[in-house]
Design a protein around this motif. Structure first.
Motif, PDB file in Angstrom:
ATOM      1  N   SER A 107       0.833  -1.209   0.000  1.00 50.49           N
ATOM      2  CA  SER A 107       0.000   0.000   0.000  1.00 50.49           C
ATOM      3  C   SER A 107       0.863   1.253   0.000  1.00 50.49           C
ATOM      4  O   SER A 107       0.538   2.249  -0.663  1.00 50.49           O
ATOM      5  N   LEU A 209      -6.518   3.284  -1.207  1.00 51.46           N
ATOM      6  CA  LEU A 209      -7.449   2.183  -1.456  1.00 51.46           C
ATOM      7  C   LEU A 209      -8.680   2.682  -2.207  1.00 51.46           C
ATOM      8  O   LEU A 209      -9.145   2.043  -3.167  1.00 51.46           O
ATOM      9  N   ARG A 210      -9.215   3.802  -1.784  1.00 53.32           N
ATOM     10  CA  ARG A 210     -10.438   4.325  -2.397  1.00 53.32           C
ATOM     11  C   ARG A 210     -10.240   4.758  -3.840  1.00 53.32           C
ATOM     12  O   ARG A 210     -11.196   4.770  -4.626  1.00 53.32           O
ATOM     13  N   LEU A 212      -8.003   3.306  -6.015  1.00 53.50           N
ATOM     14  CA  LEU A 212      -7.375   2.282  -6.842  1.00 53.50           C
ATOM     15  C   LEU A 212      -8.188   2.012  -8.107  1.00 53.50           C
ATOM     16  O   LEU A 212      -9.407   1.864  -8.056  1.00 53.50           O
ATOM     17  N   VAL A 216      -8.602  -5.844  -6.799  1.00 53.50           N
ATOM     18  CA  VAL A 216      -8.008  -6.247  -5.529  1.00 53.50           C
ATOM     19  C   VAL A 216      -8.685  -7.529  -5.049  1.00 53.50           C
ATOM     20  O   VAL A 216      -9.904  -7.661  -5.129  1.00 53.50           O
ATOM     21  N   THR A 239     -12.153  -0.456  -1.271  1.00 53.44           N
ATOM     22  CA  THR A 239     -11.587  -0.549  -2.616  1.00 53.44           C
ATOM     23  C   THR A 239     -12.690  -0.671  -3.666  1.00 53.44           C
ATOM     24  O   THR A 239     -13.584  -1.513  -3.526  1.00 53.44           O
ATOM     25  N   ALA A 242     -13.078  -4.719  -5.770  1.00 53.08           N
ATOM     26  CA  ALA A 242     -12.541  -5.715  -4.844  1.00 53.08           C
ATOM     27  C   ALA A 242     -13.401  -6.959  -4.830  1.00 53.08           C
ATOM     28  O   ALA A 242     -14.618  -6.903  -4.987  1.00 53.08           O
TER      29      ALA A 242
END
Length: 273
Positions: A107, A209-210, A212, A216, A239, A242
């Protein structure tokens, strides 16, 4: 199979092992706290049947350099991964797979370098964040029981503290003894100062993460006592693209507990990219 090294931005030498077909999709394996590139056991060999597997010794672990400071700087961890990718000439299509603390490292890399070289990401028994009061960074009961003894320089105290993990890293079973002892020895071989330094940092990669733009996969055991499943769920929910596989009754080291299932799920994820 070959052992190679790359020089990170701050001069730290990062050692890694490459196996599998040279023209296959790169799969970069990032181990957890107090681990090394050999922690993956049979799963790494099985993955090498279809991937170009690059198993990394994180800074301070295995045969990589152990600098005296800098473990609290996310840019150092990110630069380590960037150096390995550059050393292997990888500019696209790679999969990053992080176990436990390795998820924080990958990350950190994504935060600093983005997804240009990465096709997909796998978090297994992992988290993206670390620090007191940081979301998605809870500490499991086995880890809580082991601290602060696992930071001790006295060998006897450290050994007893690591005993608190019991079979959390391997799952139960008479066939898991050799793996359990290998992981136990790896942990003790990691310098106490490094083991401690890794916990004394704070980073929140939630915004990464938000944002990406790659798929995932979250793999997590429902009975993980080292990294609680809530941390895996946090990644999954944060994510955009995901998918999750929550292993009922499983613990922390899914690649040891059921390597066939682990390799199969990684393969299926790669096929979907």
């Amino acid at each position: 199979m070959a052992i190679r090294d790359a020089t990170s931005a701050d001069g730290t030498t990062i050692v890694y092992r490459v196996s599998g077909p040279a023209d296959a999709r790169p799969l970069v394996l990032l181990h957890g706290w107090a681990g090394n590139l050999r922690c993956w056991g049979r799963a790494a060999d099985d993955l090498a049947a279809r991937f170009r597997v690059i198993a990394v010794d994180l800074r301070g672990h295995g045969y990589s350099d152990a600098p005296l400071a800098g473990y609290d700087d996310p840019k150092n961890w990110a630069a380590d991964i960037a150096a390995v990718l550059a050393g292997e000439g990888i500019e696209t299509d790679a999969i990053l797979l992080g176990w436990s603390y390795g998820g924080i490292v990958l990350s950190d890399y994504l935060t600093a370098y983005g997804t240009g070289a990465i096709a997909g990401v796998v978090f297994t028994g992992s988290q993206a964040n670390i620090g007191r009061d940081v979301p998605g960074a809870a500490t499991g009961s086995a880890m809580q029981a082991a601290m602060p003894g696992v930071f001790e320089e006295g060998a006897g105290r450290a050994v007893r503290a690591f005993g608190a993990f019991d079979n959390a890293n391997t799952g139960p079973g008479a066939d898991k003894g050799a793996d359990a002892q290998r992981l136990f020895g790896t942990s003790l071989a990691t310098l106490p100062a490094v083991r401690k330094a890794l916990f004394y940092r704070t980073v929140d990669n939630t915004e990464t993460l938000r944002m990406l733009d790659i798929p995932v996969l979250v793999l997590h055991g429902t009975e993980d006592a080292v990294v609680p499943i809530e941390n895996g769920r946090y990644i999954f929910e944060a994510t955009p693209d995901a998918r999750a596989s929550f292993w009922e009754g499983s613990q922390h080291g899914l690649f040891i507990e059921d390597p066939d299932r682990f390799v199969g799920e990684i393969g299926a994820f790669a096929d979907s990219l």
